[in-house]
Design a protein around this motif. Sequence first.
Motif, PDB file in Angstrom:
ATOM      1  N   LEU A  10       0.742  -1.369   0.118  1.00  0.00           N
ATOM      2  CA  LEU A  10       0.029  -0.026  -0.007  1.00  0.00           C
ATOM      3  C   LEU A  10       0.842   1.192  -0.050  1.00  0.00           C
ATOM      4  CD1 LEU A  10      -3.140  -0.948   2.572  1.00  0.00           C
ATOM      5  CD2 LEU A  10      -3.164  -0.296  -0.031  1.00  0.00           C
ATOM      6  N   ILE A  11       1.974   1.201   0.418  1.00  0.00           N
ATOM      7  CA  ILE A  11       2.789   2.578   0.701  1.00  0.00           C
ATOM      8  C   ILE A  11       3.785   2.432  -0.529  1.00  0.00           C
ATOM      9  CG2 ILE A  11       2.499   2.867   3.037  1.00  0.00           C
ATOM     10  CD1 ILE A  11       5.421   1.906   3.406  1.00  0.00           C
ATOM     11  N   GLU A  12       4.146   1.369  -1.135  1.00  0.00           N
ATOM     12  CA  GLU A  12       5.255   1.478  -2.411  1.00  0.00           C
ATOM     13  C   GLU A  12       4.495   2.239  -3.462  1.00  0.00           C
ATOM     14  OE1 GLU A  12       8.298  -2.021  -1.419  1.00  0.00           O
ATOM     15  OE2 GLU A  12       6.540  -2.573  -2.434  1.00  0.00           O
ATOM     16  N   GLY A  13       5.112   2.973  -4.127  1.00  0.00           N
ATOM     17  CA  GLY A  13       4.679   3.712  -5.015  1.00  0.00           C
ATOM     18  C   GLY A  13       4.045   5.012  -4.756  1.00  0.00           C
ATOM     19  N   VAL A  14       3.760   5.561  -3.406  1.00  0.00           N
ATOM     20  CA  VAL A  14       3.372   6.507  -2.931  1.00  0.00           C
ATOM     21  C   VAL A  14       4.615   7.200  -1.951  1.00  0.00           C
ATOM     22  CG1 VAL A  14       0.952   6.609  -3.010  1.00  0.00           C
ATOM     23  CG2 VAL A  14       1.870   5.856  -1.134  1.00  0.00           C
ATOM     24  N   ALA A  15       5.341   6.394  -1.441  1.00  0.00           N
ATOM     25  CA  ALA A  15       6.464   6.855  -0.381  1.00  0.00           C
ATOM     26  C   ALA A  15       7.608   7.148  -1.309  1.00  0.00           C
ATOM     27  CB  ALA A  15       6.776   5.698   0.762  1.00  0.00           C
ATOM     28  N   ASP A  16       8.446   8.038  -0.561  1.00  0.00           N
ATOM     29  CA  ASP A  16       9.725   8.539  -1.332  1.00  0.00           C
ATOM     30  C   ASP A  16      10.638   7.529  -0.850  1.00  0.00           C
ATOM     31  OD1 ASP A  16       8.504  10.777  -2.474  1.00  0.00           O
ATOM     32  OD2 ASP A  16       8.497  11.536  -0.374  1.00  0.00           O
ATOM     33  N   ALA A  17      10.514   7.069   0.359  1.00  0.00           N
ATOM     34  CA  ALA A  17      11.529   5.888   0.790  1.00  0.00           C
ATOM     35  C   ALA A  17      10.943   4.988   1.825  1.00  0.00           C
ATOM     36  CB  ALA A  17      12.587   6.562   1.589  1.00  0.00           C
ATOM     37  N   VAL A  18      11.295   3.918   1.827  1.00  0.00           N
ATOM     38  CA  VAL A  18      10.673   2.837   2.492  1.00  0.00           C
ATOM     39  C   VAL A  18      11.699   2.017   3.348  1.00  0.00           C
ATOM     40  CG1 VAL A  18       9.369   0.480   2.513  1.00  0.00           C
ATOM     41  CG2 VAL A  18       8.822   2.424   0.975  1.00  0.00           C
ATOM     42  N   TRP A  19      11.443   1.719   4.794  1.00  0.00           N
ATOM     43  CA  TRP A  19      12.228   1.129   5.339  1.00  0.00           C
ATOM     44  C   TRP A  19      11.852  -0.186   5.705  1.00  0.00           C
ATOM     45  CZ3 TRP A  19      11.557   6.113   6.285  1.00  0.00           C
ATOM     46  CH2 TRP A  19      12.626   7.053   6.089  1.00  0.00           C
ATOM     47  N   LEU A  20      12.516  -1.341   5.720  1.00  0.00           N
ATOM     48  CA  LEU A  20      11.708  -2.475   6.084  1.00  0.00           C
ATOM     49  C   LEU A  20      12.601  -3.655   7.165  1.00  0.00           C
ATOM     50  CD1 LEU A  20      11.487  -3.821   2.324  1.00  0.00           C
ATOM     51  CD2 LEU A  20       9.713  -2.883   3.865  1.00  0.00           C
ATOM     52  N   GLN A  21      13.707  -2.983   7.883  1.00  0.00           N
ATOM     53  CA  GLN A  21      14.277  -3.372   8.913  1.00  0.00           C
ATOM     54  C   GLN A  21      13.244  -3.994   9.981  1.00  0.00           C
ATOM     55  OE1 GLN A  21      15.032  -0.544   7.773  1.00  0.00           O
ATOM     56  NE2 GLN A  21      17.061   0.059   8.023  1.00  0.00           N
ATOM     57  N   GLY A  22      12.428  -3.336  10.222  1.00  0.00           N
ATOM     58  CA  GLY A  22      11.460  -3.825  11.199  1.00  0.00           C
ATOM     59  C   GLY A  22      10.308  -4.677  10.721  1.00  0.00           C
ATOM     60  N   GLU A  23      10.391  -5.264   9.612  1.00  0.00           N
ATOM     61  CA  GLU A  23       9.136  -5.855   8.961  1.00  0.00           C
ATOM     62  C   GLU A  23       8.875  -7.104   9.750  1.00  0.00           C
ATOM     63  OE1 GLU A  23       9.537  -6.858   4.801  1.00  0.00           O
ATOM     64  OE2 GLU A  23       7.175  -7.437   4.687  1.00  0.00           O
ATOM     65  N   LYS A  24       9.923  -7.728  10.263  1.00  0.00           N
ATOM     66  CA  LYS A  24       9.522  -9.124  11.047  1.00  0.00           C
ATOM     67  C   LYS A  24       8.782  -8.614  12.120  1.00  0.00           C
ATOM     68  CE  LYS A  24      13.922 -10.379  13.010  1.00  0.00           C
ATOM     69  NZ  LYS A  24      14.825  -9.446  12.500  1.00  0.00           N
ATOM     70  N   PHE A  25       9.238  -7.717  12.990  1.00  0.00           N
ATOM     71  CA  PHE A  25       8.089  -7.291  14.071  1.00  0.00           C
ATOM     72  C   PHE A  25       6.986  -6.520  13.578  1.00  0.00           C
ATOM     73  CE2 PHE A  25      12.564  -7.268  15.568  1.00  0.00           C
ATOM     74  CZ  PHE A  25      12.660  -8.326  16.138  1.00  0.00           C
ATOM     75  N   GLY A  26       6.669  -6.571  12.303  1.00  0.00           N
ATOM     76  CA  GLY A  26       5.298  -5.739  11.776  1.00  0.00           C
ATOM     77  C   GLY A  26       5.271  -4.596  11.476  1.00  0.00           C
ATOM     78  N   THR A  27       6.657  -3.783  11.465  1.00  0.00           N
ATOM     79  CA  THR A  27       7.071  -2.363  11.135  1.00  0.00           C
ATOM     80  C   THR A  27       7.506  -2.230   9.893  1.00  0.00           C
ATOM     81  OG1 THR A  27       7.301  -1.924  13.684  1.00  0.00           O
ATOM     82  CG2 THR A  27       7.716  -0.232  12.202  1.00  0.00           C
TER      83      THR A  27
END
Length: 419
Positions: free
Chosen positions: A66-83
């Motif tokens: 949902l945010i890829e495409g609208v965000a200027d930058a995305v961070w995925l380090q917290g993904e496994k904790f849901g963030t």
Amino acid sequence: MTAASTGALFGAQCAVVGPLARRFAADGQRLYLVGGVVRDVLLGRIGDHSDFDLTTDAPPDRIRRLIEGVADAVWLQGEKFGTIGARLGAHTFEITTHRAEAYLSDSRKPVVSFSTRLEDDLLRRDFTVNAMAFDVVDETLHDPLGGQADLDARLLRTPLAPEESFSDDPLRTLRAARFLAGYELTAAPGLLEAAGSVAERLRIVSAERIRDELWRLFALPDPGVGFAFLDEARLLPLLLPEVSDRSVEQRAEAFRRSVAAEPVPEVRLAALLLEMPAPELDGRLRALRLSGEQRTKVLGLVSAVGRVRERTDDGWSDEAVRRLAASAGDQLAATVALATAAGVATGILQTRLGALRADGELDDLGPALGGAEVIDLLGLEPGPDVGEALAWLADLRFGEGRLDPDEEGRRLVAWWEGR
Ligand code: ATP
Ligand code: MG
């Protein structure tokens, strides 16, 4: 407060988060402002917040989509904790899938389980005042745990029984100290006792998390209530044993000194630990996982205060003042303030400092000549002789104040020839 007037308070936040939240809504998902920002808006404390904590029922991969495409930058380090972190223009967003986690009794890491229920997410938060969510699409405040009533009553309360909450994550005891002090709250009945009962479990919390939380306490305008809480709950022996080992009066004195100091964490910590000898102090700062820069600052302050303490009032020659100013550098004001707060007579020092400052003497405490001029004047090759000559010039500058460069050069040549 009525629902409508509550909604109106969030105008600025709705403007920023609205477009993103509507994108989630169009996909059948919800996106809520949560935690500190909601608390601060309700208190009218929000300034120009540019970081937003958000919670959603969307699972992490869906947030991403949902945010890829609208965000200027995305961070995925917290993904496994849901963030998932994202930047849109001037704002950053941390979007976390609702979590309903339980902590294993002796593990350092939470077991993360995602949920689609906002209530689960709010229930696992630290305090009721931090457990409110605001839906920016329909402008509804979700406050199932009574956070707003607690804010109005200025009460710091855990959503679960305090023993359970603090035992799940003992860092919350330090957060309690910070929120009590920062928001002028009163501890709910049993909160202090519960913090005391889990004190030993602070050992399972990483030193980095503890440092970050202490730092936030130290940065408050008045951390005094937080210090008292840590002391009364007997958490201090695990955090700063050198302070907790002192008598009641000495502890009170250290707290008073620290509260009176500038709200700069290194200065506040130095104020607590002024009596420690340098090697032990360095050991404590390392144990607290301070960075090299932070340690240098605290050690520098404590040693500068020590130097001020050693001098009697009439020991403040201009030379001694210049040397202190040079070694304290940009910590000079903090050093004098700390020494004063520690009961050292600094009246004469302050007068002399004022006079030298008025003469422009403290702007630059180095000699007028540099290495190249020294080499030139003395006909030297680069090497240890140059270092020796520069050290002599530095001493000359401390002893006699600023000289004009020609005079400095003549004195240098005379010294060199007469060696
Ligand atoms: P500040 O405005 O000082 O940043 P904050 O309330 O936003 O305060 P954060 O540490 O940024 O504090 O945490 C954001 C939110 O996450 C909190 O409001 C709280 O809901 C939740 N939270 C943070 N740490 C914990 C914790 N250790 N246990 C439970 N919930 C926590
Ligand atoms: Mg925050």
